[in-house]
Write a protein that holds these residues in place. Structure first.
Motif, PDB file in Angstrom:
ATOM      1  N   UNK A 317      17.746  27.416   4.618  1.00  0.00           N
ATOM      2  CA  UNK A 317      17.053  26.495   3.704  1.00  0.00           C
ATOM      3  C   UNK A 317      15.611  26.951   3.446  1.00  0.00           C
ATOM      4  N   UNK A 318      15.250  27.015   2.186  1.00  0.00           N
ATOM      5  CA  UNK A 318      13.869  27.321   1.796  1.00  0.00           C
ATOM      6  C   UNK A 318      13.100  26.012   1.713  1.00  0.00           C
ATOM      7  N   UNK A 319      12.604  25.589   2.852  1.00  0.00           N
ATOM      8  CA  UNK A 319      11.975  24.270   2.913  1.00  0.00           C
ATOM      9  C   UNK A 319      10.697  24.206   2.092  1.00  0.00           C
ATOM     10  N   UNK A 320       9.878  25.259   2.175  1.00  0.00           N
ATOM     11  CA  UNK A 320       8.647  25.262   1.375  1.00  0.00           C
ATOM     12  C   UNK A 320       8.986  25.201  -0.114  1.00  0.00           C
ATOM     13  N   UNK A 321      10.050  25.890  -0.492  1.00  0.00           N
ATOM     14  CA  UNK A 321      10.480  25.837  -1.887  1.00  0.00           C
ATOM     15  C   UNK A 321      10.883  24.434  -2.307  1.00  0.00           C
ATOM     16  N   UNK A 322      11.566  23.709  -1.422  1.00  0.00           N
ATOM     17  CA  UNK A 322      11.942  22.322  -1.728  1.00  0.00           C
ATOM     18  C   UNK A 322      10.697  21.462  -1.917  1.00  0.00           C
ATOM     19  N   UNK A 323       9.727  21.660  -1.052  1.00  0.00           N
ATOM     20  CA  UNK A 323       8.483  20.873  -1.162  1.00  0.00           C
ATOM     21  C   UNK A 323       7.824  21.120  -2.518  1.00  0.00           C
ATOM     22  N   UNK A 324       7.797  22.386  -2.934  1.00  0.00           N
ATOM     23  CA  UNK A 324       7.128  22.709  -4.196  1.00  0.00           C
ATOM     24  C   UNK A 324       7.942  22.237  -5.401  1.00  0.00           C
ATOM     25  N   UNK A 325       9.267  22.473  -5.374  1.00  0.00           N
ATOM     26  CA  UNK A 325      10.067  22.222  -6.574  1.00  0.00           C
ATOM     27  C   UNK A 325      10.570  20.785  -6.682  1.00  0.00           C
ATOM     28  N   UNK A 326      10.877  20.154  -5.568  1.00  0.00           N
ATOM     29  CA  UNK A 326      11.473  18.805  -5.603  1.00  0.00           C
ATOM     30  C   UNK A 326      10.437  17.718  -5.329  1.00  0.00           C
ATOM     31  N   UNK A 327       9.463  18.028  -4.476  1.00  0.00           N
ATOM     32  CA  UNK A 327       8.475  17.010  -4.101  1.00  0.00           C
ATOM     33  C   UNK A 327       7.148  17.197  -4.819  1.00  0.00           C
ATOM     34  N   UNK A 328       7.057  18.169  -5.714  1.00  0.00           N
ATOM     35  CA  UNK A 328       5.809  18.378  -6.437  1.00  0.00           C
ATOM     36  C   UNK A 328       4.657  18.747  -5.524  1.00  0.00           C
ATOM     37  N   UNK A 329       4.973  19.319  -4.358  1.00  0.00           N
ATOM     38  CA  UNK A 329       3.930  19.692  -3.403  1.00  0.00           C
ATOM     39  C   UNK A 329       3.524  18.569  -2.478  1.00  0.00           C
ATOM     40  N   UNK A 330       4.138  17.374  -2.614  1.00  0.00           N
ATOM     41  CA  UNK A 330       3.744  16.222  -1.806  1.00  0.00           C
ATOM     42  C   UNK A 330       4.497  16.211  -0.473  1.00  0.00           C
ATOM     43  N   UNK A 331       4.210  17.177   0.375  1.00  0.00           N
ATOM     44  CA  UNK A 331       4.833  17.220   1.694  1.00  0.00           C
ATOM     45  C   UNK A 331       4.356  18.437   2.463  1.00  0.00           C
ATOM     46  N   UNK A 332       4.698  18.471   3.754  1.00  0.00           N
ATOM     47  CA  UNK A 332       4.361  19.602   4.610  1.00  0.00           C
ATOM     48  C   UNK A 332       5.583  19.972   5.435  1.00  0.00           C
ATOM     49  N   UNK A 333       5.831  21.276   5.647  1.00  0.00           N
ATOM     50  CA  UNK A 333       7.015  21.679   6.416  1.00  0.00           C
ATOM     51  C   UNK A 333       6.960  21.170   7.855  1.00  0.00           C
ATOM     52  N   UNK A 334       8.091  20.743   8.372  1.00  0.00           N
ATOM     53  CA  UNK A 334       8.184  20.363   9.783  1.00  0.00           C
ATOM     54  C   UNK A 334       8.240  21.620  10.646  1.00  0.00           C
TER      55      UNK A 334
END
Length: 528
Positions: A317-334
Motif C-alpha cells: 500500500x502506498x499510504x503517502x499516496x493515499x494521503x495526497x490523492x484521497x485525503x487532499x494531504x489532510x493526514x499523516x502516515x502511521x
C-alpha cells in the motif's frame, strides 16, 4: 432557531432586508457571532455548532463518541481540565494523590451544584465511576473500555473519593480516570426513566449536570439548546445561547455554514474544503487528530496468520499516496499503533513505504501466493473511508500473487465483525478508526491484543506479556520504554496495515476565536 438542513434566508440577506426595526427579532434566526443581538460591548452571545453526529441518548455515561462528548462536556463538565497536550489539570477535582496501595484519592470542590440545585458530593463521583464500569449499577457502557484499570470507587467523606486500581500503575489509572467522570447525581438518576440502565427522555428534564451550561430545549435527533447556568461555580459562560444540531452530510454542513445558519461545522470532506476557502467570512481550520485509520488483519485466520503476509500488505500500500490523492494531504502516515503525542509513542519508527517487489517476495515466503482476500470497509464513517479502502485494495491487487477486492458495508456490521474472536473468519480484514482519548498507548494497544478483550484481533503471547508488564510498572519512564518497545515489536509483527492519522477539518465563522485540538474536543470555554 432554524435547523441546519432547512431552507431559509441566509444571515447576510436577513440583516440586509431587516432594517433597523426588524433586526432584533430576525437576528435570532441564524448563528449570531456578529449579529445585532450581541450585547452593548459587541460581545458574541449566540453560537450554532453543527456536527455530523448527534447524541442518541441523554445519558452522559453511556456512549464513547467524540461528538457526544462535545455536547455533554458543556452540560456535565469533565472532572479535570485536559490540556491540548493531554495533561490533566484541576477543575472539579482540585487535588489527587496516589495512596501507594493501589488507589488514588481525589479531592473535589465543595461549591459545585447540579442544575437542579442539589450539591455535588463525593458519593456522586464514586457512583458515576461505578456506573461506567459496572453494568449492575448503570448501562453496559462503552466507556468501560477506557477505564480498564479502574476496579471501583468509594466516597471517603463529602469531598474525598478513593479510586481503586489494584496492581495497575498509578500513571495508567490517572490517564483513565482523568478523562472520564461526567458526574451524575445518584438520587436524580434513580428518579429518571431508563432503558437497560441508560437514562432516556425527550426533553430538557433528562439532563442534570454541573457544567457552565444547562439544557433549555432538547429535540432528540434534531437539536439541543443550552443557556448559562447562573449558579455555576467557575468562570461566567461566554455565550448566552448555544445550539448543537446535526447534518450527516459534509456538503449540507458546508452549505449551512455558507448560509450563516451555523458558526462551526466538523468533518469537512477534502472535496468541500475549497468551497469554504472561497467563501467570504468563513474558513477552514484543521489539526491532525489522535484518530488513526488502519486495516485490521485477524491473525487467527489464513492468510493473515503469516507475519510475512501481513508485512507484505503493508509494503503493497502506498499510504503517502493515499494521503495526497484521497485525503487532499489532510493526514499523516502511521508508524505504529497510534499517533505522535500519545504516551508511549516511539519516535524511532518509520512508516512502511510501498515496495511491490518486496511485497510479492514476502507473499511467496508466506506460502500464500495466489491468495484471494476481501477488504471490508464502512462508507461515511471516517474521512473518505470508502475511497481510502478502494485505493488500498487496488494497491494490493497490483501484486501478481494476491487478488484483493472491497466490500463496502454498514459500519455496525464492521463493528460487529471486529467484536468476533481473533480466529473468526466472518470479517477477518477490515478498515476501522481508533481515537486514543486517554492519551496513553495502553488504550491504543490493549483492545486489539488482550485475550480477555472483546476486540482482540491479534493474539501474540510475547506482545501481551510486554503490555501486562507495562500496566504494572509504577515508574513512569520505565513504563514509557516498555510501551515504546511494544510499539516497535508490533510494527514488525504488523497486526494492521498501518494507514494514517487523519486530520480533523472544521469550517468556521472567521469571527470565532477558537483553534482545533488533536483530541477532537470542542470546549465552549476555549472560544470567544
Amino acid at each position: 432557531m432554524q435547523g441546519a438542513d432547512k431552507p431559509t434566508l441566509d444571515r447576510r440577506t436577513v440583516l440586509k432586508l431587516s432594517g433597523a426595526a426588524g433586526v432584533t427579532s430576525l437576528g435570532a434566526i441564524a448563528g449570531c457571532l456578529d449579529d445585532p443581538t450581541s450585547d452593548e460591548d459587541g460581545e458574541t452571545d449566540e453560537i450554532v455548532i453543527t456536527q455530523g453526529q448527534f447524541i442518541e441518548t441523554p445519558d452522559p455515561n453511556d456512549h464513547i463518541t467524540g461528538p457526544y462528548f462535545n455536547i455533554f462536556d458543556q452540560i456535565y463538565e469533565p472532572l479535570f481540565n485536559v490540556t491540548p497536550d493531554l495533561d490533566i489539570e484541576s477543575r472539579v477535582v482540585t487535588d489527587w494523590e496516589p495512596t501507594g496501595d493501589g488507589s488514588t484519592e481525589l479531592t473535589i470542590r465543595d461549591d459545585v451544584q447540579f442544575h437542579n440545585g442539589e450539591d455535588l458530593v463525593a458519593s456522586d463521583v464514586a457512583f458515576t465511576f461505578q456506573r461506567m464500569i459496572d453494568d449492575e449499577v448503570g448501562p453496559i457502557s462503552d466507556q468501560a473500555a477506557g477505564l480498564g484499570a479502574i476496579e471501583g470507587a468509594e466516597a471517603i467523606d463529602e469531598t474525598t473519593v478513593r479510586v481503586d486500581y489494584g496492581d495497575a500503575a498509578p500513571s495508567l489509572a490517572e490517564y483513565q480516570f482523568g478523562n472520564y467522570g461526567r458526574v451524575v447525581k445518584e438520587d436524580w438518576v434513580g428518579e429518571q426513566e431508563t432503558q437497560e440502565g441508560a437514562i432516556i427522555g425527550d426533553s430538557a428534564d433528562a439532563f442534570n449536570g454541573t457544567g457552565p451550561y444547562q439544557v433549555v430545549e432538547y429535540e432528540p435527533g434534531v437539536e439541543i439548546v443550552l443557556e448559562p447556568f447562573d449558579d455555576y461555580w467557575g468562570d461566567e459562560a461566554t455565550f448566552n445561547t448555544v445550539t448543537f444540531n446535526e447534518d450527516t452530510e459534509s456538503s449540507g454542513r458546508v452549505s449551512a455554514l455558507q448560509a450563516g445558519e451555523t458558526d462551526l461545522v466538523d468533518n469537512v470532506l477534502p472535496d468541500d474544503v475549497s468551497t469554504v476557502d472561497e467563501a467570504d467570512g468563513i474558513e477552514i481550520r484543521n489539526e491532525t487528530s489522535l484518530r488513526s485509520i488502519f486495516l485490521v488483519m485477524k491473525n487467527g485466520v489464513e492468510p493473515f496468520d503469516s507475519q510475512e503476509f501481513r508485512q507484505a500488505m503493508n509494503y503493497a500500500v502506498d499510504n503517502q499516496g493515499i494521503i495526497e490523492s484521497i485525503l487532499g494531504g489532510f493526514g499523516e502516515p502511521m508508524t505504529q499503533m497510534h499517533s505522535e503525542g500519545i504516551f508511549g509513542y516511539n519516535p524511532d519508527l518509520d512508516p512502511y513505504e510501498q515496495d511491490l517487489d518486496e511485497a510479492e517476495s514476502l507473499v511467496e515466503e508466506s506460502g500464500y501466493a495466489g491468495a484471494e482476500i476481501t477488504l471490508h470497509a464502512p462508507e461515511g464513517r471516517y474521512l473518505n473511508d470508502a475511497s481510502v479502502a478502494q485505493t488500498a485494495a487496488d494497491h494490493i491487487d497490483q501484486l501478481e500473487n494476491v487478488d484483493c477486492e472491497v466490500n463496502l458495508r454498514p459500519f455496525p456490521e464492521i463493528s460487529d465483525g471486529a467484536s468476533q474472536p481473533y480466529d473468526d473468519d466472518g470479517i477477518p480484514f477490515f478498515l476501522i478508526g481508533w481515537g486514543v482519548i486517554t492519551g496513553d498507548a495502553d488504550y491504543a494497544i490493549d483492545p486489539w491484543i488482550n485475550p480477555d478483550h472483546p476486540l482482540e484481533t491479534f493474539r501474540d503471547e510475547d506482545a501481551f506479556a510486554t503490555l501486562e508488564e507495562s500496566k504494572a510498572e509504577s515508574d513512569s519512564d520505565a513504563r514509557e520504554e516498555l510501551l515504546q518497545e511494544l510499539n516497535a515489536d508490533l510494527r514488525d509483527k504488523a497486526p494492521f496495515v498501518f494507514l494514517h492519522s487523519q486530520d480533523s477539518i472544521y469550517g468556521v465563522n472567521q469571527d470565532l476565536d477558537w483553534e482545533p485540538r488533536r483530541d477532537e474536543t470542542i470546549y465552549l470555554w476555549d472560544m470567544e
